[in-house]
Design an enzyme around this catalytic site. Structure first.
Site, PDB file in Angstrom:
ATOM      1  N   CYS A 258      -7.263 -20.167  12.273  1.00 55.88           N
ATOM      2  CA  CYS A 258      -6.576 -20.326  10.985  1.00 55.88           C
ATOM      3  C   CYS A 258      -5.495 -21.379  11.193  1.00 55.88           C
ATOM      4  CB  CYS A 258      -6.037 -18.999  10.449  1.00 55.88           C
ATOM      5  SG  CYS A 258      -4.774 -18.192  11.437  1.00 55.88           S
ATOM      6  N   GLY A 259      -4.594 -21.522  10.248  1.00 60.49           N
ATOM      7  CA  GLY A 259      -3.605 -22.585  10.380  1.00 60.49           C
ATOM      8  C   GLY A 259      -2.750 -22.431  11.621  1.00 60.49           C
TER       9      GLY A 259
ATOM     10  N   HIS B 248      -7.016 -12.031  33.139  1.00 63.94           N
ATOM     11  CA  HIS B 248      -6.158 -10.843  33.212  1.00 63.94           C
ATOM     12  C   HIS B 248      -6.384  -9.854  32.076  1.00 63.94           C
ATOM     13  CE1 HIS B 248      -2.832 -12.823  35.916  1.00 63.94           C
ATOM     14  NE2 HIS B 248      -4.062 -13.018  36.377  1.00 63.94           N
TER      15      HIS B 248
ATOM     16  N   ILE C  63      -1.984 -17.111  13.990  1.00 62.74           N
ATOM     17  CA  ILE C  63      -1.236 -15.846  14.019  1.00 62.74           C
ATOM     18  C   ILE C  63      -1.905 -14.793  13.146  1.00 62.74           C
ATOM     19  CG2 ILE C  63       0.968 -14.757  13.455  1.00 62.74           C
ATOM     20  CD1 ILE C  63       2.304 -17.498  14.085  1.00 62.74           C
TER      21      ILE C  63
ATOM     22  N   ARG D 276      -6.957  -4.716  39.448  1.00 59.89           N
ATOM     23  CA  ARG D 276      -5.766  -4.069  38.884  1.00 59.89           C
ATOM     24  C   ARG D 276      -5.668  -4.273  37.371  1.00 59.89           C
ATOM     25  NH1 ARG D 276      -4.282  -9.008  40.721  1.00 59.89           N
ATOM     26  NH2 ARG D 276      -2.669 -10.185  39.601  1.00 59.89           N
TER      27      ARG D 276
HETATM   28  C1  RB5 Z   1      -3.227 -20.338   5.231  1.00 63.04           C
HETATM   29  O1  RB5 Z   1      -2.450 -21.167   4.463  1.00 63.04           O
HETATM   30  C2  RB5 Z   1      -2.445 -19.854   6.454  1.00 63.04           C
HETATM   31  O2  RB5 Z   1      -1.490 -18.930   6.081  1.00 63.04           O
HETATM   32  C3  RB5 Z   1      -3.390 -19.270   7.457  1.00 63.04           C
HETATM   33  O3  RB5 Z   1      -4.301 -20.238   7.845  1.00 63.04           O
HETATM   34  C4  RB5 Z   1      -2.787 -18.766   8.749  1.00 63.04           C
HETATM   35  O4  RB5 Z   1      -1.954 -19.715   9.331  1.00 63.04           O
HETATM   36  C5  RB5 Z   1      -2.163 -17.439   8.701  1.00 63.04           C
HETATM   37  O5  RB5 Z   1      -1.692 -16.899   9.711  1.00 63.04           O
END
Ligand code: RB5
Length: 147
Positions: free
Chosen positions: A68-69, A101, A72, A135
């Site tokens: 995604c962008g 790991h 996250i 481990r």
């Molecule tokens: C989309 O605009 C953006 O929010 C998405 O790609 C991403 O970065 C979200 O975490």
């Protein structure tokens, strides 16, 4: 080398990078399940994280890649599924470490934060690096049994 198909998906922020990764992996002989999205229309990243998680849960793929962008949203969404260990990485070393790991089964990338060459380098490291076990296995077992 990863044997089963690699499931890959992106939202609109990652669709161009997804195309480059699919071309890279297919060029290296990997079987790739491209689960979308395929255009620039705005979509919701949790829907695509679900598609890859479901492919892994059902045994259709052993590993996945989500873009995604920022990477996250995809990493948060994917890690809500118990079968998934998704790692958001930013360079080759973190891509290697998430396999060695953490036995990560999903690689997350931020298309708006990484240059394409770096992102492709992360993918190459992810698909060629083995889990070290030892481990690290006990620590991974604890992920499934939080206190
Ligand atoms: C989309 O605009 C953006 O929010 C998405 O790609 C991403 O970065 C979200 O975490």
């Amino acid at each position: 080398m990863i044997a089963k198909p690699i499931a890959i998906a992106a939202d609109h922020g990652g669709v161009d990078l997804k195309s480059s990764i699919v071309a890279l992996l297919q060029g290296q002989g990997y079987e790739v399940q491209d689960l979308g999205t395929d255009g620039s229309a705005s979509v919701d990243y949790p829907d695509y994280a679900y598609s890859v998680a479901h492919a892994i849960k059902s045994g259709k793929a052993d590993h996945g890649i989500l873009i995604c962008g920022s990477g996250i949203g995809m990493s948060i969404a994917a890690n809500r599924y118990p079968e998934i260990r998704a790692a958001l990485v930013h360079d080759r070393l973190s891509a290697e470490l998430c396999r060695q790991h953490n036995n990560a089964n999903v690689l997350c990338l931020g298309a708006r934060l990484l240059g394409e060459a770096t992102a492709l380098d992360c993918v190459k490291a992810f698909v060629t690096t083995e889990f070290e076990g030892g481990r690290h296995q006990g620590r991974i077992d604890k992920l499934s049994n939080p206190k």
